[in-house]
Design a protein around this motif. Structure first.
Motif, short mmCIF file in Angstrom:
data_model
loop_
_atom_site.label_atom_id
_atom_site.label_comp_id
_atom_site.label_asym_id
_atom_site.label_seq_id
_atom_site.Cartn_x
_atom_site.Cartn_y
_atom_site.Cartn_z
N ARG A 79 0.81 -1.22 0.00
CA ARG A 79 0.00 0.00 0.00
C ARG A 79 0.84 1.27 0.00
N ALA A 80 2.11 1.15 0.31
CA ALA A 80 2.98 2.33 0.35
C ALA A 80 3.48 2.66 -1.06
N ASP A 81 4.13 3.80 -1.18
CA ASP A 81 4.75 4.19 -2.44
C ASP A 81 5.75 3.11 -2.84
N PRO A 82 5.63 2.55 -4.05
CA PRO A 82 6.52 1.46 -4.45
C PRO A 82 7.99 1.84 -4.48
N GLY A 83 8.29 3.12 -4.47
CA GLY A 83 9.68 3.55 -4.48
C GLY A 83 10.30 3.63 -3.10
N ASP A 84 9.52 3.31 -2.06
CA ASP A 84 10.01 3.42 -0.69
C ASP A 84 10.73 2.16 -0.22
N GLN B 49 10.31 -5.79 -5.96
CA GLN B 49 10.22 -4.76 -4.93
C GLN B 49 11.06 -5.08 -3.70
#
Length: 427
Positions: free
Chosen positions: A13-18, A333
């Protein structure tokens, strides 16, 4: 049988870049935490369950292997020993944690003495493949491409996932052909991986951590040290031959003719040159293996990548270049946690009950076919040397397949060159 993890509905659910955000497990019942570890040559990776807002999620953490005590403190502080794992009795001394990686053998006694738990040691490659398959089959958006600074999520149907090539880059590199769940073959690998690169980086730049090295490389210019085609042929010759002037010819090649000493080079330029050299080399090996196996789908994992944009761009560019756009590099990811994820998935898996490392290796051994002698009768004839592979090692390395036809052409070219030289001498 122990507790199982309900993977249905898993999502990020978070920004995939995190970096490595939590993976939510909306249908997983709340219970005491589960913990699994991957103890590699450089890092200790942890994946564990935790509660958040009434829902269960997978969380991720890592420690340098030399900071083992920090890892123990983290496990205690997070309460990850509360009824964790499997037990053979009522006491904590009989508790068992799932673990993989070579360090699970080396540090087994430390876990027993410091935490009072035993490690159930799982086959490393089996765990890595299980972790990759978990992400690809259960977590939407876990796979993506990264080219020219642009990230694009890719959706892969579980029915169309196999076969694929998995390139796991850690201290070394393992390359696996994956044909199904728990069906794989370790095709090859190389000892020249992330550990080699970081070891050289510490010697050349003085950086103290891998993350510091990656930050340095972002600020540097590898072309200060790297030799490109234009440096060898000149810009005009490149244009006539249709070559890109910026094509890399030899990593660190400019140093050969330079009068500079190590102290004269900026650490960031050295870091950038190291990263490009290793990344391009690993990508090219991956291309060659994928070509031999007839695979077009290539996934890259391992702590070497760490979501680093330049690393992913370099891998993508190299694979696209060598394959003439017939292959595409894909990334995951949570690429550095594949082994730990696979180990966590083994909790409650009936196939893992009483399955030790030796049995796991036997289970997968039928997938690893031995080398096949495809040499024809003509090739066994010493009088017929064609075809053969010519490996020409200069500033860079060229590989040429030589057949009787190409050899004849080379002979004509050499003869004409000698005749021209003779005529010039006569004049």
């Amino acid at each position: 049988m122990g507790r199982q993890i309900d993977l249905s509905g898993a999502e990020i659910r978070a920004d995939p870049g995190d970096g490595s955000p939590p993976i939510f497990l909306p249908r997983q019942p709340a219970a005491s935490p589960l913990l699994a570890l991957d103890i590699g040559g450089t890092l200790i990776k942890l994946v564990y369950t935790a509660s958040c807002g009434g829902e269960e999620e997978l969380r991720f953490a890592k420690f340098e292997r030399r900071r083992l005590d920090d890892c123990f403190d983290f496990v205690r502080a997070q309460g990850l020993l509360g009824c964790n794992g499997t037990t053979t009795g009522s006491s904590k001394e009989n508790m068992t944690l799932k673990a993989t990686g070579g360090g699970s053998y080396k540090f087994g006694d430390d876990f027993r003495q410091k935490l009072g738990v035993s490690l159930d040691k799982l086959d490393e490659m089996d765990s890595v493949v299980s972790g990759a398959n978990f992400l690809l089959q259960n977590v939407p958006g876990a796979a993506f491409t990264h080219m020219s600074g642009k990230r694009n999520s890719i959706d892969i149907s579980p029915d169309n996932l196999f076969p694929y090539l998995l390139v796991n880059i850690g201290s070394g590199v393992s390359i696996l052909k994956v044909t199904g769940n728990r069906k794989f073959e370790r095709v090859t690998g190389t000892h020249i991986g992330g550990g080699t690169m970081f070891g050289l980086a510490k010697l050349l730049t003085g950086c103290k951590s891998y993350d510091e090295f990656l930050q340095l490389s972002q600020k540097g210019d590898n072309f200060v040290l790297d030799l490109v085609v234009k440096d060898i042929c000149g810009e005009l010759a490149c244009q006539k031959q249709g070559l890109s002037t910026s094509t890399l010819a030899s990593s660190f090649g400019k140093v050969i003719t330079s009068m500079k000493k190590l102290a004269d080079y900026k650490p960031e330029d050295l870091a950038s040159a190291l990263l490009s050299a290793f990344t391009y080399n690993i990508a090219q090996i991956s291309f060659l293996v994928a070509s031999l196996l007839g695979l077009r789908r290539v996934f890259f994992g391992g702590s070497y990548i760490r979501g680093h944009k330049s690393t992913m761009d370099n891998i993508s560019y190299a694979l696209d270049f060598w394959s003439e756009s017939q292959m595409q590099a894909s990334f995951l990811q949570h690429e550095g946690y594949l082994g730990a994820l696979g180990a966590l998935m083994s909790y409650g898996d009936p196939r893992d009950e009483n399955l030790n490392l030796e049995e796991s290796q036997e289970e997968n051994s039928h997938e690893a076919a031995g080398p096949t002698d495809v040499t024809s009768a003509d090739e066994h004839n010493d009088s017929n040397i064609f075809p053969y592979l010519l490996v020409n090692i200069g500033s860079g390395v060229s590989m040429i397949e030589v057949s009787q036809h190409t050899a004849f052409i080379l002979f004509i070219i050499c003869a004409l060159a000698l005749l021209s030289a003779k005529n010039n001498l006569v004049r």
